[in-house]
Design an enzyme around this catalytic site. Structure first.
Site, PDB file in Angstrom:
ATOM      1  N   LEU A 393       0.814  -1.212   0.000  1.00 24.01           N
ATOM      2  CA  LEU A 393       0.000   0.000   0.000  1.00 24.01           C
ATOM      3  C   LEU A 393       0.846   1.260   0.000  1.00 24.01           C
ATOM      4  CD1 LEU A 393      -1.758  -2.339   1.779  1.00 24.01           C
ATOM      5  CD2 LEU A 393      -3.414  -0.538   1.338  1.00 24.01           C
ATOM      6  N   ASP A 394       2.008   1.213   0.629  1.00 23.94           N
ATOM      7  CA  ASP A 394       2.884   2.383   0.680  1.00 23.94           C
ATOM      8  C   ASP A 394       3.354   2.750  -0.723  1.00 23.94           C
ATOM      9  OD1 ASP A 394       4.104   4.424   2.038  1.00 23.94           O
ATOM     10  OD2 ASP A 394       5.518   3.168   3.135  1.00 23.94           O
ATOM     11  N   ASP A 395       3.920   1.776  -1.440  1.00 24.31           N
ATOM     12  CA  ASP A 395       4.354   2.038  -2.813  1.00 24.31           C
ATOM     13  C   ASP A 395       3.189   2.513  -3.669  1.00 24.31           C
ATOM     14  OD1 ASP A 395       7.251   1.117  -3.828  1.00 24.31           O
ATOM     15  OD2 ASP A 395       6.722  -0.056  -2.076  1.00 24.31           O
ATOM     16  N   ARG A 470       0.208   7.731   4.470  1.00 24.78           N
ATOM     17  CA  ARG A 470       0.415   7.776   3.029  1.00 24.78           C
ATOM     18  C   ARG A 470      -0.902   7.534   2.284  1.00 24.78           C
ATOM     19  NH1 ARG A 470       4.929   8.809   4.107  1.00 24.78           N
ATOM     20  NH2 ARG A 470       5.951   6.798   4.291  1.00 24.78           N
TER      21      ARG A 470
END
Length: 660
Positions: A393-395, A470
């Site tokens: 999910l961060d990327d 994020r």
């Protein structure tokens, strides 16, 4: 009157001079970053961990009795000797404290390479290990390696019955109730534990001398500091029972479980990028196939073994093995920095990178995450070149924000579909508590961190402040607000309740409270939380209060220790200074004196190549266990902060209008 005019003129000239210096610094950094772009548009910088991965690489080759590559081993040996600490052992971070497991592995690898146990550095290492009770205090993963080499017996490691693979999802322990990294590492390790193979080890090298007792007399590990005594004793009792009854399991059941583990592994083989696209499962997979009698030409074993060698960084004098590679992360963050910098070279280069990212989006494979979210369509990006089963999910959030920014600021088309699918996937992956985790959803079975295998305390992937921030940033940048979106409202509520009393937020994937606070302040600003909100004011005041005397910011890995929750002072680094600056500017503090001093620090420490030198580790794999040094962080983050400062100072609004 003349003196007044002269003063005004000097002030104007001084401001012009400062502006020119800043612009020159940004231009140099931009040029430096552009120099690392690959021909197809992407960026990938070295990703360095501690000594354990290169040490394990050496030991893997000897475990398998591969032909000795004396040149490569000599270079890895040079690396291992250089990173040895003044205390005689090996740390988890640059200039860090002694770590037992890292020291045992590094010593073992150097001895395997051919270093004499009487060499001064080996004597110092051995004495440091003895002074701390000996290698008996190695962690579970190290003990498994020692058992496979026959140094300790299998009684020294927890029972990992392969029959776990056959348990239903409702059972207390299921393979999908632990994190992706634990899952992919444990599945081949359970096969190894069932077969109990012995390393080929042609040189017959051992490390009995690191123990203060007969290593073959050693039993199980003690309770880890993070573990509950009651839970640990329960699981320890279960381990003792399993140790007795495991040999009685029907052979047909064991065969079916091993076949299930093989099917799981081969479905996720992932070519030369490897299962999970990280070193530990890839190495375990190769050893698993070896234990099953599959020779080096067996295609799944061969392709995985080739993938491991692709993780090597080989220089003129030194070499080491990376834990994984980070091209998607490096590319999207670099694109953000270049979009902030602007210019006729930076923006086209950023577009080239973002275009490279488009086909990297996973739109077909429903990975392990879909076990808990079967109705959500795929749409995420992975961290590595290919890792279809494990996007994160961060990327995904960072990629979507960079594409949206290119679309919004430069009118570039072609990103709409990718943005929409990324947004849909992230919305579908929100956990019930309002937060987001890195790879999974509702991975909240905290009791599992008390099993004997989990002495590292990193078995789960629960929601975290930085990843939640994020995702909120991304949704807010795409136009959602707490009033219009339950996802944003719940995310902001999660962030509000996780703020620490002094004003900071925890950083799970970056070191530590500076990183977490930067992530959250960007999200709150983008989500429309007023800058005079006490939550933001407290965070900004805290950041200003921990600035180092040289104008920079730094934080040590010690801040992750269990008995202390707070920032730990450390020498300034370029990346942590950049995070603090970006955080303060997100909080509306571009004119704060601390920001000016931070900018001065970055300009003063810029090297002749336009970039920054940074030896310290500023990122986190697993708190207290495994840390990372992204070689790109000291390149693109300072550029980003300096360009943001220039851009805000050149406008009247002083408000950051993007999610990062």
């Amino acid at each position: 009157m003349d003196s007044v005019n002269a003063t005004a003129r000097e002030a104007k000239e001084s401001k012009i001079s400062e502006s020119e210096i800043l612009e020159s610094s940004i231009a140099s950094a931009t040029q430096g970053v552009l120099g690392f772009q690959q021909s197809d548009g992407h960026w990938v910088f070295e990703l360095e961990a501690d000594c354990t991965i290169p040490a394990e690489y050496v030991l893997l080759r000897h475990y398998l009795a591969e032909p000795v590559d004396t040149v490569l081993e000599a270079k890895i040996g040079n690396y291992l000797r250089r990173v040895q600490g003044a205390h005689g052992g090996w740390p988890l971070v640059h200039d860090g404290e002694f770590d037992m497991s890292a020291s045992v592995k590094a010593y073992f690898a150097l001895k395997m390479i051919g270093d004499s146990i009487d060499a001064p550095h080996m004597v110092r290492a051995r004495e440091a290990i003895h002074a701390r009770g000996g290698a008996i205090h190695s962690n579970v993963f190290t003990r498994f390696m020692l058992a496979m080499f026959g140094i300790v017996t299998w009684r020294a490691v927890p029972v990992l019955p392969i029959e776990i693979m056959l348990l239903p999802f409702w059972s207390p322990f299921h393979i999908n109730k632990i994190s992706y990294w634990a899952r992919t590492t444990m599945v081949p390790l359970m096969v190894i534990a069932a077969l109990k193979p012995r390393a080929k080890n042609p040189k017959g090298v051992g490390i009995d001398e690191l123990f203060l007792q007969d290593p073959r007399s050693i039993g199980m590990t003690a309770k880890a500091p993070h573990q509950s005594m009651a839970w640990f004793l329960l699981f320890r009792s279960l381990d003792a029972i399993l140790r007795v009854i495991e040999p009685l399991f029907p052979k047909s059941l064991r065969k079916r479980a091993i076949d299930t583990a093989l099917a799981f592994s081969e479905e996720r083989l992932n070519g030369e990028d490897g299962m999970g696209a990280i070193y530990p499962p890839m190495a375990n997979l190769v050893m698993m196939y070896d234990a099953l009698g599959k020779d080096e030409n067996y295609p799944p074993r061969a392709v995985t073994r080739r993938g491991i060698d692709k993780l090597l960084v080989i220089g003129d004098d030194e070499a080491y093995c990376q834990p994984c590679v980070s091209p998607v992360w490096d590319t999207t963050l670099t694109a953000h920095a270049l979009l902030e910098a602007g210019g006729d070279k930076a923006v086209p280069a950023a577009k080239h990178g973002l275009d490279w990212l488009i086909p990297k989006q996973e739109l077909e494979v429903k990975g392990d995450w879909a076990v808990k979210r079967p109705d959500v369509r795929p749409g995420g990006w992975a961290f590595q070149y290919n890792n279809a089963y494990y996007p994160d999910l961060d990327d995904t959030a960072v990629v979507v924000m960079s594409m949206d920014r290119m679309r919004r600021e430069h009118g570039v088309t072609g990103y709409d579909s990718a943005i929409d699918r990324g947004r849909e996937w992230i919305e579908g992956m929100q956990s019930d508590d309002g937060g987001w985790a890195a790879f999974d959803v509702n991975n909240l079975e905290y009791y599992l961190n008390n099993i004997p295998f989990s002495d590292h305390g990193a078995l789960l992937d629960p929601p975290t402040e930085d990843v939640t921030a994020r995702c909120v940033s991304m949704l807010a940048q795409l136009g959602e607000t707490a009033k219009t979106s339950k996802h944003v409202a719940d995310g902001v509520a999660y962030l509000r309740k996780t703020q620490h009393p002094e004003g900071s937020w925890y950083g799970r994937w970056g070191m530590n409270f500076i990183y977490g606070t930067w992530s959250v302040l960007c999200a709150l600003n983008m989500a429309g939380v007023r800058h005079d909100d006490p939550m933001i004011r407290k965070a900004a005041d805290w950041l200003a209060s921990i600035q180092n005397k040289d104008g920079g910011w730094g934080e040590d890995a010690v801040s992750y220790r269990l008995d202390y929750k707070g920032w730990e002072a450390a020498p300034s680094t370029a990346s942590q200074t950049a995070w603090a600056l970006l955080a303060l500017m997100a909080a509306g503090e571009v004119d704060h004196p601390a920001v000016a001093r931070g900018v001065e620090y970055l300009i003063a420490t810029q090297n002749e190549k336009g970039l920054w030198d940074e030896q310290r580790y500023t990122a986190t794999g697993f708190p207290r266990v495994f840390y990372l040094r992204y070689h790109g962080y000291s390149k693109f983050f300072p550029l980003w902060a300096l360009a943001r400062y220039r851009n805000l100072r050149n406008t009247n609004s002083r408000v950051v209008g993007v999610g990062m």
